[in-house]
Design a protein around this motif. Structure first.
Motif, PDB file in Angstrom:
ATOM      1  N   MET A   1      -5.469  27.070 -15.945  1.00 49.36           N
ATOM      2  CA  MET A   1      -6.622  26.325 -16.312  1.00 49.36           C
ATOM      3  C   MET A   1      -6.412  25.410 -17.695  1.00 49.36           C
ATOM      4  O   MET A   1      -5.602  25.936 -18.571  1.00 49.36           O
ATOM      5  N   ASP A   2      -6.840  24.370 -17.680  1.00 47.17           N
ATOM      6  CA  ASP A   2      -6.764  23.708 -18.928  1.00 47.17           C
ATOM      7  C   ASP A   2      -7.408  24.087 -20.400  1.00 47.17           C
ATOM      8  O   ASP A   2      -8.606  24.831 -19.947  1.00 47.17           O
ATOM      9  N   LYS A   3      -7.154  23.547 -21.288  1.00 47.67           N
ATOM     10  CA  LYS A   3      -7.627  24.321 -22.466  1.00 47.67           C
ATOM     11  C   LYS A   3      -8.719  23.131 -22.823  1.00 47.67           C
ATOM     12  O   LYS A   3      -8.238  21.918 -22.792  1.00 47.67           O
ATOM     13  N   GLU A   4      -9.803  23.470 -23.657  1.00 44.38           N
ATOM     14  CA  GLU A   4     -10.605  22.639 -24.148  1.00 44.38           C
ATOM     15  C   GLU A   4     -11.140  23.276 -25.630  1.00 44.38           C
ATOM     16  O   GLU A   4     -10.707  24.254 -26.003  1.00 44.38           O
ATOM     17  N   GLU A  19     -10.221  27.196 -29.207  1.00 37.07           N
ATOM     18  CA  GLU A  19      -9.740  26.743 -27.936  1.00 37.07           C
ATOM     19  C   GLU A  19     -10.374  27.652 -26.913  1.00 37.07           C
ATOM     20  O   GLU A  19     -10.166  28.940 -27.230  1.00 37.07           O
ATOM     21  N   GLU A  21     -10.955  28.178 -22.398  1.00 33.70           N
ATOM     22  CA  GLU A  21     -10.483  27.604 -21.281  1.00 33.70           C
ATOM     23  C   GLU A  21     -11.552  26.782 -20.557  1.00 33.70           C
ATOM     24  O   GLU A  21     -12.804  26.869 -20.859  1.00 33.70           O
ATOM     25  N   GLU A  22     -11.231  25.407 -20.077  1.00 37.68           N
ATOM     26  CA  GLU A  22     -12.184  24.572 -19.657  1.00 37.68           C
ATOM     27  C   GLU A  22     -13.258  25.428 -18.492  1.00 37.68           C
ATOM     28  O   GLU A  22     -12.770  25.925 -17.674  1.00 37.68           O
ATOM     29  N   GLU A  24     -15.365  25.817 -15.388  1.00 37.25           N
ATOM     30  CA  GLU A  24     -15.487  25.354 -14.197  1.00 37.25           C
ATOM     31  C   GLU A  24     -16.692  24.456 -13.918  1.00 37.25           C
ATOM     32  O   GLU A  24     -16.579  23.500 -13.055  1.00 37.25           O
TER      33      GLU A  24
END
Length: 112
Positions: A1-4, A19, A21-22, A24
């Motif tokens: 998963m991408d980080k946000e 920080e 996880e993006e 869903e």
């Protein structure tokens, strides 16, 4: 998963970035911080997120201290927390699949 990057607030209004996880689903609001960067706005204050964890930690320590035939002199409970913009604080693994690491210590009684 991408980080946000998610913005959490303290009850006194102080804001800080974490920080995460993006998510869903687009279940959180995107806001601009003072640098102009768009971040996720957490649904709960940091204190509210931690408040959800305190009862679990309290029950663990209380049960381990009182629920034993020979209560331990020291009880240490380690657990991992993960902050998410949607759910606040959730328990996560410390290492591998371990969610709680519990250490009980008894002091050796010296005979007179």
């Amino acid at each position: 998963m991408d980080k946000e990057v998610a913005q959490f607030s303290l009850e006194d209004g102080t804001k800080f970035l974490v920080e995460v996880e993006e998510p869903e689903a687009v279940a959180v609001e995107r806001v601009a911080i003072n640098t102009g960067q768009m971040v996720l706005q957490a649904r709960q204050t940091f204190e509210e997120a931690i408040d959800a964890v305190k009862p679990v930690a309290s029950v663990l320590v209380t049960r381990l201290r009182r629920g034993m035939t020979t209560p331990a002199d020291e009880v240490e409970v380690k657990f991992g927390l993960k902050l998410t913009a949607e759910a606040g604080a959730i328990f996560t693994s410390i290492s591998g699949d371990v969610n709680f690491e519990i250490t009980l210590k008894w002091k050796e009684e010296k005979s007179s």
